[in-house]
Design a protein around this motif. Structure first.
Motif, PDB file in Angstrom:
ATOM      1  N   VAL A  47     -18.159 -24.494 -42.935  1.00 25.24           N
ATOM      2  CA  VAL A  47     -19.281 -25.002 -43.718  1.00 25.24           C
ATOM      3  C   VAL A  47     -20.006 -26.094 -42.939  1.00 25.24           C
ATOM      4  O   VAL A  47     -21.229 -26.084 -42.804  1.00 25.24           O
ATOM      5  CB  VAL A  47     -18.788 -25.558 -45.081  1.00 25.24           C
ATOM      6  CG1 VAL A  47     -19.963 -26.113 -45.878  1.00 25.24           C
ATOM      7  CG2 VAL A  47     -18.053 -24.486 -45.872  1.00 25.24           C
ATOM      8  N   GLY A  48     -19.234 -27.015 -42.389  1.00 25.16           N
ATOM      9  CA  GLY A  48     -19.829 -28.169 -41.712  1.00 25.16           C
ATOM     10  C   GLY A  48     -20.647 -27.796 -40.496  1.00 25.16           C
ATOM     11  O   GLY A  48     -21.636 -28.457 -40.171  1.00 25.16           O
ATOM     12  N   MET A  49     -20.239 -26.747 -39.807  1.00 25.95           N
ATOM     13  CA  MET A  49     -20.917 -26.359 -38.559  1.00 25.95           C
ATOM     14  C   MET A  49     -21.986 -25.291 -38.780  1.00 25.95           C
ATOM     15  O   MET A  49     -22.631 -24.861 -37.823  1.00 25.95           O
ATOM     16  CB  MET A  49     -19.888 -25.832 -37.544  1.00 25.95           C
ATOM     17  CG  MET A  49     -18.921 -26.886 -37.048  1.00 25.95           C
ATOM     18  SD  MET A  49     -19.801 -28.239 -36.256  1.00 25.95           S
ATOM     19  CE  MET A  49     -18.972 -29.641 -36.966  1.00 25.95           C
ATOM     20  N   ALA A  50     -22.175 -24.862 -40.009  1.00 27.60           N
ATOM     21  CA  ALA A  50     -23.153 -23.801 -40.258  1.00 27.60           C
ATOM     22  C   ALA A  50     -24.570 -24.309 -40.003  1.00 27.60           C
ATOM     23  O   ALA A  50     -24.874 -25.469 -40.250  1.00 27.60           O
ATOM     24  CB  ALA A  50     -23.033 -23.315 -41.704  1.00 27.60           C
ATOM     25  N   ALA A  51     -25.414 -23.456 -39.510  1.00 32.86           N
ATOM     26  CA  ALA A  51     -26.833 -23.805 -39.371  1.00 32.86           C
ATOM     27  C   ALA A  51     -27.382 -24.073 -40.779  1.00 32.86           C
ATOM     28  O   ALA A  51     -26.944 -23.443 -41.743  1.00 32.86           O
ATOM     29  CB  ALA A  51     -27.588 -22.661 -38.714  1.00 32.86           C
ATOM     30  N   PRO A  52     -28.351 -25.011 -40.899  1.00 33.25           N
ATOM     31  CA  PRO A  52     -28.839 -25.406 -42.224  1.00 33.25           C
ATOM     32  C   PRO A  52     -29.211 -24.220 -43.120  1.00 33.25           C
ATOM     33  O   PRO A  52     -28.825 -24.176 -44.290  1.00 33.25           O
ATOM     34  CB  PRO A  52     -30.064 -26.262 -41.901  1.00 33.25           C
ATOM     35  CG  PRO A  52     -29.762 -26.848 -40.566  1.00 33.25           C
ATOM     36  CD  PRO A  52     -28.962 -25.799 -39.824  1.00 33.25           C
ATOM     37  N   GLU A  53     -29.916 -23.248 -42.552  1.00 35.88           N
ATOM     38  CA  GLU A  53     -30.396 -22.147 -43.405  1.00 35.88           C
ATOM     39  C   GLU A  53     -29.266 -21.195 -43.781  1.00 35.88           C
ATOM     40  O   GLU A  53     -29.450 -20.340 -44.633  1.00 35.88           O
ATOM     41  CB  GLU A  53     -31.568 -21.429 -42.726  1.00 35.88           C
ATOM     42  CG  GLU A  53     -31.248 -20.731 -41.408  1.00 35.88           C
ATOM     43  CD  GLU A  53     -31.155 -21.688 -40.211  1.00 35.88           C
ATOM     44  OE1 GLU A  53     -31.272 -22.926 -40.396  1.00 35.88           O
ATOM     45  OE2 GLU A  53     -30.947 -21.190 -39.082  1.00 35.88           O
ATOM     46  N   PHE A  76     -19.790 -28.952 -48.008  1.00 37.95           N
ATOM     47  CA  PHE A  76     -21.137 -28.410 -48.225  1.00 37.95           C
ATOM     48  C   PHE A  76     -22.093 -29.515 -48.702  1.00 37.95           C
ATOM     49  O   PHE A  76     -23.204 -29.664 -48.174  1.00 37.95           O
ATOM     50  CB  PHE A  76     -21.114 -27.250 -49.232  1.00 37.95           C
ATOM     51  CG  PHE A  76     -22.492 -26.791 -49.561  1.00 37.95           C
ATOM     52  CD1 PHE A  76     -23.228 -26.071 -48.626  1.00 37.95           C
ATOM     53  CD2 PHE A  76     -23.087 -27.135 -50.765  1.00 37.95           C
ATOM     54  CE1 PHE A  76     -24.536 -25.697 -48.892  1.00 37.95           C
ATOM     55  CE2 PHE A  76     -24.395 -26.764 -51.037  1.00 37.95           C
ATOM     56  CZ  PHE A  76     -25.118 -26.042 -50.100  1.00 37.95           C
ATOM     57  N   GLY A  77     -21.669 -30.285 -49.689  1.00 35.89           N
ATOM     58  CA  GLY A  77     -22.529 -31.357 -50.218  1.00 35.89           C
ATOM     59  C   GLY A  77     -22.848 -32.414 -49.172  1.00 35.89           C
ATOM     60  O   GLY A  77     -23.841 -33.131 -49.279  1.00 35.89           O
ATOM     61  N   GLY A  78     -21.978 -32.529 -48.165  1.00 35.72           N
ATOM     62  CA  GLY A  78     -22.212 -33.494 -47.100  1.00 35.72           C
ATOM     63  C   GLY A  78     -23.021 -32.920 -45.944  1.00 35.72           C
ATOM     64  O   GLY A  78     -23.349 -33.622 -44.991  1.00 35.72           O
ATOM     65  N   HIS A  79     -23.308 -31.625 -46.008  1.00 35.85           N
ATOM     66  CA  HIS A  79     -24.132 -30.974 -44.973  1.00 35.85           C
ATOM     67  C   HIS A  79     -25.580 -31.234 -45.372  1.00 35.85           C
ATOM     68  O   HIS A  79     -26.149 -30.517 -46.203  1.00 35.85           O
ATOM     69  CB  HIS A  79     -23.805 -29.477 -44.954  1.00 35.85           C
ATOM     70  CG  HIS A  79     -24.445 -28.720 -43.826  1.00 35.85           C
ATOM     71  ND1 HIS A  79     -25.781 -28.822 -43.514  1.00 35.85           N
ATOM     72  CD2 HIS A  79     -23.925 -27.834 -42.942  1.00 35.85           C
ATOM     73  CE1 HIS A  79     -26.051 -28.040 -42.498  1.00 35.85           C
ATOM     74  NE2 HIS A  79     -24.939 -27.438 -42.117  1.00 35.85           N
ATOM     75  N   HIS A  80     -26.158 -32.266 -44.787  1.00 35.19           N
ATOM     76  CA  HIS A  80     -27.424 -32.779 -45.304  1.00 35.19           C
ATOM     77  C   HIS A  80     -28.514 -31.712 -45.389  1.00 35.19           C
ATOM     78  O   HIS A  80     -29.086 -31.468 -46.450  1.00 35.19           O
ATOM     79  CB  HIS A  80     -27.872 -33.957 -44.428  1.00 35.19           C
ATOM     80  CG  HIS A  80     -29.074 -34.659 -44.944  1.00 35.19           C
ATOM     81  ND1 HIS A  80     -30.313 -34.546 -44.360  1.00 35.19           N
ATOM     82  CD2 HIS A  80     -29.232 -35.456 -46.010  1.00 35.19           C
ATOM     83  CE1 HIS A  80     -31.175 -35.261 -45.048  1.00 35.19           C
ATOM     84  NE2 HIS A  80     -30.550 -35.833 -46.052  1.00 35.19           N
ATOM     85  N   PRO A  92     -35.372 -32.943 -44.495  1.00 36.69           N
ATOM     86  CA  PRO A  92     -34.031 -32.700 -43.944  1.00 36.69           C
ATOM     87  C   PRO A  92     -34.034 -31.798 -42.707  1.00 36.69           C
ATOM     88  O   PRO A  92     -33.269 -32.042 -41.778  1.00 36.69           O
ATOM     89  CB  PRO A  92     -33.284 -32.036 -45.103  1.00 36.69           C
ATOM     90  CG  PRO A  92     -33.983 -32.529 -46.328  1.00 36.69           C
ATOM     91  CD  PRO A  92     -35.428 -32.658 -45.943  1.00 36.69           C
ATOM     92  N   ASP A  93     -34.891 -30.791 -42.694  1.00 32.55           N
ATOM     93  CA  ASP A  93     -34.906 -29.905 -41.521  1.00 32.55           C
ATOM     94  C   ASP A  93     -35.438 -30.627 -40.290  1.00 32.55           C
ATOM     95  O   ASP A  93     -34.936 -30.442 -39.178  1.00 32.55           O
ATOM     96  CB  ASP A  93     -35.751 -28.659 -41.799  1.00 32.55           C
ATOM     97  CG  ASP A  93     -35.063 -27.750 -42.810  1.00 32.55           C
ATOM     98  OD1 ASP A  93     -33.840 -27.553 -42.686  1.00 32.55           O
ATOM     99  OD2 ASP A  93     -35.740 -27.264 -43.729  1.00 32.55           O
ATOM    100  N   ALA A  94     -36.453 -31.470 -40.501  1.00 34.10           N
ATOM    101  CA  ALA A  94     -37.010 -32.220 -39.369  1.00 34.10           C
ATOM    102  C   ALA A  94     -35.989 -33.224 -38.843  1.00 34.10           C
ATOM    103  O   ALA A  94     -35.875 -33.429 -37.622  1.00 34.10           O
ATOM    104  CB  ALA A  94     -38.289 -32.935 -39.805  1.00 34.10           C
TER     105      ALA A  94
END
Ligand code: TRP
Ligand code: ZN
Length: 855
Positions: A738-744, A774-778, A622-624
């Protein structure tokens, strides 16, 4: 005391099968209901005329969470056998009158099913099986009857289905002359105000229209009312269907599990799906509201006048009504853009469902909880099946078949067999193979081989559907494949032609061609299949530049982009030149619709890329994937640097706000240009747009861009300050962060928001805005350490005790867990098992988690 200790293990959940259908042994001649509304002690008095169809049948009625005060048959007190599912009682062999009084507690009903309260207002939600929480009744769609309702309350507005009867201080009566199943019953009572209008039907019937809202929302009703009138006119013009009552009411409710509900003459809407104003709603909100109003209105014929025999036939009304609302949107806006949107939706939501543990046919054959089958497969694939049918038989035959459907089945509760028979009879076609689309789950994969010799071009297609849970073997389906051929210089040499594939492998030839053509396959997304064709980047770039079919043109760009992102995500060196140049060419082609141009530059979702990598035999990281998408957007921004100011400037819209497709398309383009610009200017333009914005479309886009680059702290606070009294805007504020938050950071951001004073579990919109986003934030949800899985599981466990329906739906966020690496799988499994092991877990959530976990 001994009783309390008895048998702590819940009974194994019961499975219901399509093959077990049996008719109800009574007809219901009429229903009279009296409601004495009290928040915690509402009395419901029913008077129902039954007539036995045969002899010696026991009367069995559904009923849940009802406190039965008394019951009578033909005036004689009776003592039925009552369980937690309903009651049974010996019934006379002749027609008889059943009467009963029950007590229910709307105020403590947090499941939002049956009669409940939302901000002091009473409302109901009965589909699919909520009426049994209101009174004892045969709560099944094939039992249809005429309802008369009396509501007793001091509240000023008292509504139910049908036409108005006597109204005076303290009560109102309603009579619905059209026989209907109980799931279409509705009641609303509260301190509401209305936005009124009128509509004259084609045959001259004058209809009173109202949208009912809380006092402060009156200014948000105008757009919905226009959409309603446009829908009424459209259904007359396109399908010859008129409205059939003196009044049509819509009510906006804040606490609602889904989008909206088509109750006869009294549609109830999630307020987010009907209320609109330029200041508070985005263009996307406007388009969705228009579509949902149309959808619910169209149900009046496809759902209400003709309903479903049983819940296995749900796609009979939902697939058809989604198809009709898509036709409406295509007519009101851009057909090409709508088709692309629908394809993205299908690939993003339905394909994962069809190819994962929750896979089920468009017409399922068994379920534990029917609420779990209001799915993308039943709705969206169900609509695609109708689109294919229409393609295969042609427009004229389609409308002729629909005419027969409406006349033959008006007033009936029908099956897919009835629907298919109408098409077979009116067209003379044998549709038995086509019907497999209703019974076989899984997405067909279509591979393509081509040959060219002496002017003859041959396309050979092979279809394959992988095994799905409970279905190992798949037969070949009928697949309509729309194909066009382009010459190497970009001219169209064969216009769109519909190939009808029926075999596992099948060839189609085209003669008389001067050179080997470039094929454009699956134009207009002619079938819900996965096209597996090895296309060179050069060929995709060629189609992106020259295809005459807007969907195929967009899709060529999409597959080029998917290939680039997949190799980037795998750390391979990537040639993105043809892709970026192709996008730039389309983006700057002023002859094209701005909205189409934005779709060409938009990236596939990260979850969709994960699916594509998984399909190709790789373990998605997911991060890549996230990094690849960010890099591509950055490169596009840098390449576009010089064009962006002009693109931004020329798509500014002046004058008073209008949500029409043309203005919306320009704002979409301007916001897309802003998105790229923000990657280059540190947020200067976004900050300016935020400060100047006079509508939500521009305001929220600017705020999102700022938050995405880690800025916008002050703007977030200002936005909250400005909109704190508007629930629907505050939902956006929660979702955006939530949607725009950086993954970490996503878990921490979402966790902090659940501690905000405005967060509440009892409002599904707020819960979805926070936890659903949140659940949709891959990359945020799929953290390698499992923190995303456990965070969501904790909240789902809490919500299940209050609202099983919404909890169960949100469990689908876990459905792709087996795509990922062993560590992630271990964490996801642990989170799912924690949900499954929760004591007192609802039937809804239990069924979903069990299916997602699989064997
Ligand atoms: N029939 C509704 C529609 O398609 C959706 C629906 C089904 C629904 N069950 C529901 C809405 C429960 C609210 C709550 O429009
Ligand atoms: Zn519907």
């Amino acid at each position: 005391m001994a009783l309390a200790l008895k048998d702590a293990t819940p009974a194994a959940p019961e499975t219901i099968y399509l093959k077990d259908y049996t008719p109800f042994p009574f007809t219901v001649e009429s229903v009279h209901l009296t409601f004495r509304l009290e928040p915690r002690a509402t009395r419901v008095i029913s008077r129902i005329a039954f007539a036995p169809k045969g002899h010696g049948a026991t009367l069995e009625l559904h009923g849940e969470e009802l406190d039965l005060k008394w019951a009578r048959i033909d005036g004689q007190e009776v003592t039925p056998d009552v369980t937690d599912k309903g009651l049974s009682v010996a019934a006379p062999d002749q027609p008889f009158i059943w009467e009963a009084e029950v007590e229910i507690s709307p105020e403590t009903n947090t499941a939002l099913e049956g009669l409940y309260m939302s901000n002091g207002m009473y409302c109901t939600q009965c589909e699919a099986e909520g009426f049994r929480k209101i009174t004892f009744y045969p709560d099944r769609p094939d039992v249809m009857s005429v309802f008369t309702v009396r509501i007793e309350s001091d509240l000023p507005v008292l509504l139910s289905n049908g036409n108005k009867g006597e109204v005076a201080a303290g009560f109102a009566e309603w009579h619905d002359p059209w026989p209907k199943p109980a799931y279409l019953f509705a009641l609303v009572a509260g301190e509401l105000v209305n936005h009124p209008d009128r509509f004259t039907t084609a045959s001259g019937r004058d209809v009173e229209l109202n949208i009912w809202v809380r006092d402060g929302d009156l200014h948000k009703c105008g757009f919905g009312m226009e959409a309603l009138k446009a829908s009424m006119r459209w259904d007359e013009e396109v399908y010859g269907r008129e409205y059939d009552l003196d009044i049509f009411n819509i009510v906006a409710v804040d606490d609602f599990n889904m989008g909206a509900m088509e109750n006869k003459g009294l549609n109830i809407f999630n307020s987010s799906c009907v209320l609109a104003s330029p200041d508070t709603s985005t263009d996307a909100n406007y388009e969705r509201i228009e579509a949902i109003i149309a959808h619910e209105y169209f149900h009046n014929w496809t759902g209400n006048r003709i309903t479903c025999r049983d819940w296995f036939q749900l796609c009979l009304k939902e697939g058809l009504t989604v198809f009709r609302d898509a036709q409406f949107t295509s007519d009101m806006r851009s057909a090409a853009v709508k088709r692309i949107d629908d394809a993205m939706e299908l690939r993003g939501r339905q394909f994962p469902e069809d190819n994962g543990p929750l896979s089920h046919p468009v017409r399922p054959e068994s379920f534990q909880e029917i609420n779990n089958f209001y799915t993308a497969t039943v709705y969206e694939k169900g609509a695609e099946v109708i689109a294919m049918l229409k393609r295969l038989v042609g427009d004229a035959a389609y409308y002729k078949a629909l005419e027969l459907y409406f006349t033959r089945h008006d007033g009936q509760a029908c099956t897919i067999e009835d629907w298919i028979a109408v098409f077979e009879e009116s067209t003379g076609r044998d549709l038995s193979q086509f019907k497999l689309w209703y019974s076989q789950s899984g997405t067909p994969r279509l591979s393509v081989a081509e040959t060219f010799a002496e002017g003859t071009y041959t396309l050979t297609f092979t279809q394959e559907t992988k095994p799905t849970p409970g279905q190992d073997k798949k037969d070949p389906k009928v697949i309509p494949i729309a194909v066009g051929l382009l010459s190497p210089n970009g001219d169209e040499v064969v216009p769109t032609t519909l190939l009808e594939m029926t075999e596992a492998t099948q060839s189609f030839t085209f003669e008389g061609l001067g050179a080997k053509p470039v094929p454009s396959i699956l134009r207009d997304f002619s079938a819900p299949v996965i096209l597996e064709r090895d296309v060179s980047p050069a060929e995709n770039a060629f189609l992106l530049a020259h295809d005459t079919d807007p969907f195929a043109r967009w899709d060529a760009g999409r597959s080029l982009m998917r290939d680039v992102l997949m190799s980037m995500a795998r750390g391979e060196s990537t040639e993105d030149g043809p892709l970026i140049e192709g996008i730039v060419t389309v983006l700057t082609d002023r002859s094209l619709d701005p909205s189409f141009r934005v779709q060409v530059m938009s990236l596939p979702g990260e979850s969709e890329l994960a699916a594509a990598l998984f399909e190709a035999g790789h373990t998605p990281d997911p991060d890549a994937i996230h990094g690849a998408c960010e890099t591509l957007r950055q490169r596009l921004a840098e390449r576009m640097q010089d064009e962006l100011p002009r693109l931004y400037a020329e798509n500014q819209v002046s004058g008073p706000f209008s949500p029409d497709a043309k203005s919306a398309g320009k704002r979409e383009m301007a916001n897309a240009a802003l998105g790229l610009t923000t990657r280059l200017d540190g947020g200067a333009l976004a900050a300016r747009q935020f400060a100047d914005a006079d509508n939500m479309t521009l305001q929220i886009a600017a705020l999102s861009r700022l938050v995405q680059i880690g800025k916008g702290e002050a703007q977030l606070a200002a936005f909250y300050e400005q909109w704190q009294d508007d629930r629907l805007v505050i939902d956006k504020w929660f979702g955006l962060q939530v949607g725009m938050a950086a993954p970490e950071r996503a878990v921490d951001v979402a966790r902090a928001l659940t501690a905000h004073k405005d967060f509440t579990m009892t409002n599904p919109n707020r819960f979805r805005a926070t936890l659903g986003t949140f659940g949709g934030h891959h990359a945020g949800f799929h953290r390698a350490d499992g923190s995303g899985y456990h965070f969501l599981a904790d909240w789902l466990i809490q919500l299940d005790a209050k609202n099983p329906q919404t909890t169960a739906r949100m469990c689908t966020l876990f459905q792709t867990w087996r795509r990922y690496d062993a560590t992630r799988q271990g964490e996801a499994r642990a989170a799912l098992e924690r949900i499954a092991g929760t004591s007192g877990l609802s039937r809804d959530t239990n069924e979903m988690v069990t299916r997602i976990l699989g064997d």
